[in-house]
Design a protein around this motif. Sequence first.
Motif, PDB file in Angstrom:
ATOM      1  N   TYR A   1      -7.760  -6.364  -4.497  1.00 30.44           N
ATOM      2  CA  TYR A   1      -8.443  -5.127  -4.851  1.00 30.44           C
ATOM      3  C   TYR A   1      -8.680  -5.066  -6.364  1.00 30.44           C
ATOM      4  CZ  TYR A   1      -6.655  -3.938  -0.244  1.00 30.44           C
ATOM      5  OH  TYR A   1      -6.357  -3.949   1.096  1.00 30.44           O
TER       6      TYR A   1
ATOM      7  N   ASN B   1      -4.548  -0.249  -7.683  1.00 30.15           N
ATOM      8  CA  ASN B   1      -5.899   0.107  -7.266  1.00 30.15           C
ATOM      9  C   ASN B   1      -5.840   1.460  -6.558  1.00 30.15           C
ATOM     10  OD1 ASN B   1      -7.546  -0.024  -4.386  1.00 30.15           O
ATOM     11  ND2 ASN B   1      -8.835  -0.458  -6.158  1.00 30.15           N
TER      12      ASN B   1
ATOM     13  N   HIS C   1      -3.167   0.816  -3.675  1.00 24.83           N
ATOM     14  CA  HIS C   1      -2.674  -0.538  -3.479  1.00 24.83           C
ATOM     15  C   HIS C   1      -2.019  -0.963  -4.793  1.00 24.83           C
ATOM     16  CE1 HIS C   1      -4.869  -1.201   0.317  1.00 24.83           C
ATOM     17  NE2 HIS C   1      -5.845  -0.497  -0.251  1.00 24.83           N
TER      18      HIS C   1
ATOM     19  N   LYS D   1       0.857  -1.183   0.000  1.00 25.61           N
ATOM     20  CA  LYS D   1       0.000   0.000   0.000  1.00 25.61           C
ATOM     21  C   LYS D   1       0.888   1.227   0.000  1.00 25.61           C
ATOM     22  CE  LYS D   1      -3.975   2.068   2.384  1.00 25.61           C
ATOM     23  NZ  LYS D   1      -4.971   1.902   3.473  1.00 25.61           N
TER      24      LYS D   1
ATOM     25  N   THR E   1     -13.293   7.856  -6.394  1.00 29.72           N
ATOM     26  CA  THR E   1     -12.451   7.534  -5.241  1.00 29.72           C
ATOM     27  C   THR E   1     -12.227   8.693  -4.278  1.00 29.72           C
ATOM     28  OG1 THR E   1     -10.437   8.112  -6.479  1.00 29.72           O
ATOM     29  CG2 THR E   1     -11.203   5.835  -6.631  1.00 29.72           C
TER      30      THR E   1
ATOM     31  N   GLN F   1      -7.438   3.649  -4.169  1.00 31.47           N
ATOM     32  CA  GLN F   1      -8.455   3.499  -3.151  1.00 31.47           C
ATOM     33  C   GLN F   1      -9.118   4.827  -2.808  1.00 31.47           C
ATOM     34  OE1 GLN F   1      -6.970   2.551   0.748  1.00 31.47           O
ATOM     35  NE2 GLN F   1      -8.877   1.570   1.394  1.00 31.47           N
TER      36      GLN F   1
END
Length: 376
Positions: free
Chosen positions: A337, A196, A174, A151, A355, A198
């Motif tokens: 994810y 991803n 991520h 992350k 997001t 987030q």
Amino acid sequence: MGTEISLSFTLILLINFILNSVCFKIGCVLLLCLITSISEAQTYYLKGRITDESNDIAGASVILNGKYVTQSGMNGDFSALAKVGDTLKINSPFYKDLTKVLNDTLKLTLVLRQKEFELNEVNISFNKRKVIDSMLVRAFASLNKEKHSGKGFLRQSIVKNNSEIVLANEGLVHFTSPGNKELSSHDNDYKKIGINIQSSCSLTPLTEKKLIFSINPQISFRRGIAPEYYYKIIKSDIINEFFKEDSSKIIINITAHLKKPNKKVNYICTINKDSNSLKQIQRYEEDANGDYFFTNFEYKNNNVISIYSNAKQNRLNSFYSTTEEIFINPSSEAFHYPINFNSNKCGLHLYLNETVDCEAIKEYKKFNSIPEQRYF
């Protein structure tokens, strides 16, 4: 009586002359102070050259008032907007830091002093290429080679003329990376890194519609995770190299001139001496137009933990600096994810509809002690 009137009149004229003279002088002083103050407050185009008296120094960091602004070019030259009274700092791995307060607007020649190292490069000149190649191969081999994920905090910005922020984004991402062999074969292998997004937050919306965010975080991850791929690219075009060491680290410097594309490259790699593991890689590239790309990677426990990328371009009669910062927390957890990052949409602001979550980003920054932006 007439004499008294004459003397009085003369005295009045004299006092008036003195007062006018004093006022004139005071006025001149005040005007001079005002002009000086205005002059000092005005920005000017600082130009300079960084050298060690024998050689020009490429890729040195130029820092004004604690904030990074640019790098020195292959000829040691640099330029940036500055003000009289600003504090200028120059940083380069082989040299002692130089700090100077700007007291005029003249072009600077800054001479750096070398740090003291135990080993002189002359002692290994007979097999220098073989020794350097062996050290780099061992250091690259120490990196995490397996498929892994993590992350990270991602910060993106575009700055006009080193002073005006025209875009500022922050986000939580991520990522998942395949094994290094899958990242080291072809130029477009960076697309195998899944991302991803987030959370995202726009601090300064992009208003200049002709601009795009041009740094791809997939490429940044790939450069840090699989540095051997980019080392192979410059190996055949090396024009100079050396290394020095002290009790804790080895620092390698390679200069190359790539033919396709036509670029000059300065590559600096720092290796932990006790473990032969990577500590830092800095890479500076400059093309024939003077546009440059600079990357800095920090490593810990055989994983890349931070990435800084900066590209400076001359566009639309202005200088634009595009910056990306990534702070990474490697993880042993499986990546579960959805991949929503598109390599044709690199800017976080393009994902805001899906997001946006500024509060989550603030909490993550605080919990993980993410530093504020250190760059213009």
